[in-house]
Scaffold this motif. Sequence first.
Motif, PDB file in Angstrom:
ATOM      1  N   PRO A  76     142.046  -5.345 -28.177  1.00  0.00           N
ATOM      2  CA  PRO A  76     140.748  -4.661 -28.237  1.00  0.00           C
ATOM      3  C   PRO A  76     140.870  -3.178 -28.578  1.00  0.00           C
ATOM      4  N   TYR A  77     141.999  -2.553 -28.247  1.00  0.00           N
ATOM      5  CA  TYR A  77     142.169  -1.136 -28.519  1.00  0.00           C
ATOM      6  C   TYR A  77     142.411  -0.866 -30.001  1.00  0.00           C
ATOM      7  N   GLU A  78     142.874  -1.884 -30.726  1.00  0.00           N
ATOM      8  CA  GLU A  78     143.116  -1.711 -32.153  1.00  0.00           C
ATOM      9  C   GLU A  78     141.878  -1.959 -32.994  1.00  0.00           C
ATOM     10  N   LEU A  79     140.856  -2.533 -32.398  1.00  0.00           N
ATOM     11  CA  LEU A  79     139.601  -2.750 -33.114  1.00  0.00           C
ATOM     12  C   LEU A  79     138.761  -1.488 -33.008  1.00  0.00           C
ATOM     13  N   THR A  80     138.033  -1.197 -34.047  1.00  0.00           N
ATOM     14  CA  THR A  80     137.161  -0.030 -34.005  1.00  0.00           C
ATOM     15  C   THR A  80     135.794  -0.459 -33.495  1.00  0.00           C
ATOM     16  N   ASN A  81     134.907   0.499 -33.368  1.00  0.00           N
ATOM     17  CA  ASN A  81     133.530   0.146 -33.042  1.00  0.00           C
ATOM     18  C   ASN A  81     132.975  -0.682 -34.187  1.00  0.00           C
ATOM     19  N   MET A  82     132.392  -1.797 -33.868  1.00  0.00           N
ATOM     20  CA  MET A  82     131.842  -2.656 -34.897  1.00  0.00           C
ATOM     21  C   MET A  82     130.537  -2.047 -35.384  1.00  0.00           C
ATOM     22  N   GLN A  83     130.548  -1.572 -36.600  1.00  0.00           N
ATOM     23  CA  GLN A  83     129.362  -0.957 -37.186  1.00  0.00           C
ATOM     24  C   GLN A  83     128.477  -2.029 -37.809  1.00  0.00           C
ATOM     25  N   THR A  84     127.269  -1.667 -38.156  1.00  0.00           N
ATOM     26  CA  THR A  84     126.369  -2.566 -38.855  1.00  0.00           C
ATOM     27  C   THR A  84     125.980  -1.928 -40.178  1.00  0.00           C
ATOM     28  N   ARG A  85     125.484  -2.758 -41.076  1.00  0.00           N
ATOM     29  CA  ARG A  85     125.043  -2.275 -42.378  1.00  0.00           C
ATOM     30  C   ARG A  85     123.720  -2.948 -42.694  1.00  0.00           C
ATOM     31  N   PRO A  86     122.929  -2.365 -43.576  1.00  0.00           N
ATOM     32  CA  PRO A  86     121.663  -3.005 -43.936  1.00  0.00           C
ATOM     33  C   PRO A  86     121.906  -4.361 -44.594  1.00  0.00           C
ATOM     34  N   SER A  87     121.064  -5.314 -44.273  1.00  0.00           N
ATOM     35  CA  SER A  87     121.174  -6.659 -44.828  1.00  0.00           C
ATOM     36  C   SER A  87     120.403  -6.745 -46.135  1.00  0.00           C
ATOM     37  N   THR A  88     120.903  -7.552 -47.052  1.00  0.00           N
ATOM     38  CA  THR A  88     120.182  -7.762 -48.312  1.00  0.00           C
ATOM     39  C   THR A  88     119.025  -8.722 -48.112  1.00  0.00           C
ATOM     40  N   SER A  89     119.105  -9.556 -47.098  1.00  0.00           N
ATOM     41  CA  SER A  89     118.035 -10.514 -46.824  1.00  0.00           C
ATOM     42  C   SER A  89     116.881  -9.812 -46.113  1.00  0.00           C
ATOM     43  N   LYS A  90     115.678 -10.133 -46.525  1.00  0.00           N
ATOM     44  CA  LYS A  90     114.496  -9.548 -45.884  1.00  0.00           C
ATOM     45  C   LYS A  90     113.870 -10.509 -44.873  1.00  0.00           C
ATOM     46  N   ASP A  91     114.435 -11.725 -44.728  1.00  0.00           N
ATOM     47  CA  ASP A  91     113.915 -12.695 -43.765  1.00  0.00           C
ATOM     48  C   ASP A  91     114.394 -12.317 -42.372  1.00  0.00           C
ATOM     49  N   ARG A  92     113.462 -12.344 -41.441  1.00  0.00           N
ATOM     50  CA  ARG A  92     113.815 -12.038 -40.063  1.00  0.00           C
ATOM     51  C   ARG A  92     114.438 -13.260 -39.424  1.00  0.00           C
ATOM     52  N   PRO A  93     115.524 -13.113 -38.668  1.00  0.00           N
ATOM     53  CA  PRO A  93     116.125 -14.273 -38.002  1.00  0.00           C
ATOM     54  C   PRO A  93     115.188 -14.801 -36.918  1.00  0.00           C
ATOM     55  N   ARG A  94     115.050 -16.107 -36.849  1.00  0.00           N
ATOM     56  CA  ARG A  94     114.193 -16.755 -35.855  1.00  0.00           C
ATOM     57  C   ARG A  94     115.011 -17.739 -35.043  1.00  0.00           C
ATOM     58  N   TRP A  95     114.577 -17.949 -33.819  1.00  0.00           N
ATOM     59  CA  TRP A  95     115.211 -18.955 -32.974  1.00  0.00           C
ATOM     60  C   TRP A  95     114.718 -20.316 -33.402  1.00  0.00           C
ATOM     61  N   GLY A  96     115.477 -21.335 -33.032  1.00  0.00           N
ATOM     62  CA  GLY A  96     115.066 -22.698 -33.321  1.00  0.00           C
ATOM     63  C   GLY A  96     113.816 -23.055 -32.517  1.00  0.00           C
ATOM     64  N   LYS A  97     113.044 -24.015 -33.023  1.00  0.00           N
ATOM     65  CA  LYS A  97     111.814 -24.418 -32.348  1.00  0.00           C
ATOM     66  C   LYS A  97     112.130 -25.021 -30.988  1.00  0.00           C
ATOM     67  N   GLY A  98     111.444 -24.580 -29.981  1.00  0.00           N
ATOM     68  CA  GLY A  98     111.620 -25.123 -28.637  1.00  0.00           C
ATOM     69  C   GLY A  98     112.737 -24.467 -27.854  1.00  0.00           C
ATOM     70  N   THR A  99     113.354 -23.432 -28.369  1.00  0.00           N
ATOM     71  CA  THR A  99     114.411 -22.761 -27.614  1.00  0.00           C
ATOM     72  C   THR A  99     113.982 -21.328 -27.324  1.00  0.00           C
ATOM     73  N   THR A 100     114.628 -20.749 -26.340  1.00  0.00           N
ATOM     74  CA  THR A 100     114.316 -19.373 -25.987  1.00  0.00           C
ATOM     75  C   THR A 100     115.254 -18.402 -26.653  1.00  0.00           C
ATOM     76  N   GLY A 101     116.347 -18.908 -27.229  1.00  0.00           N
ATOM     77  CA  GLY A 101     117.287 -18.034 -27.892  1.00  0.00           C
ATOM     78  C   GLY A 101     118.380 -17.509 -26.995  1.00  0.00           C
ATOM     79  N   SER A 102     118.360 -17.863 -25.733  1.00  0.00           N
ATOM     80  CA  SER A 102     119.429 -17.412 -24.858  1.00  0.00           C
ATOM     81  C   SER A 102     119.819 -18.551 -23.935  1.00  0.00           C
ATOM     82  N   PHE A 103     121.066 -18.524 -23.518  1.00  0.00           N
ATOM     83  CA  PHE A 103     121.544 -19.554 -22.596  1.00  0.00           C
ATOM     84  C   PHE A 103     120.939 -19.297 -21.230  1.00  0.00           C
ATOM     85  N   GLY A 104     120.342 -20.305 -20.647  1.00  0.00           N
ATOM     86  CA  GLY A 104     119.767 -20.151 -19.309  1.00  0.00           C
ATOM     87  C   GLY A 104     118.501 -19.329 -19.324  1.00  0.00           C
TER      88      GLY A 104
END
Length: 121
Positions: free
Chosen positions: A86-114
């Motif tokens: 873990p010490y050799e990994l840097t901070n994981m940065q993010t970059r702008p996405s080319t996709s303009k679709d917003r990620p959605r959860w599957g139907k009937g799920t809350t998107g999180s465990f429990g």
Amino acid sequence: MNIAAMQLAAPSGLLVLGLFAVAIAVFAILAGSFWLGSRIKVRESPRPRPEEQPHLPPDGAVHEIRQNREPDEVPRIPKGGRPLTPYELTNMQTRPSTSKDRPRWGKGTTGSFGGGGLGAH
């Protein structure tokens, strides 16, 4: 009633003095706490004046920007190479996405465990 019960039921002067002493002690503690609080407040820095308050930028209020972000990939390890710590990994940065679709959860799920939802049925 007998005489012993009557003597026990009679008010005792010592009990009244004890309650009075407790009331005086509680009052002294409260007065001391107010006195100590006022001393602490006097030592604090003064409140900022109106001209020292933050102001809006000259361009006006900053508005929200909506964009999808993608995380950087975790570096791949070549065959036979040693795993990264873990010490050799840097901070994981993010970059702008080319996709303009917003990620959605599957139907009937809350998107999180429990998450308490019914789940996908």
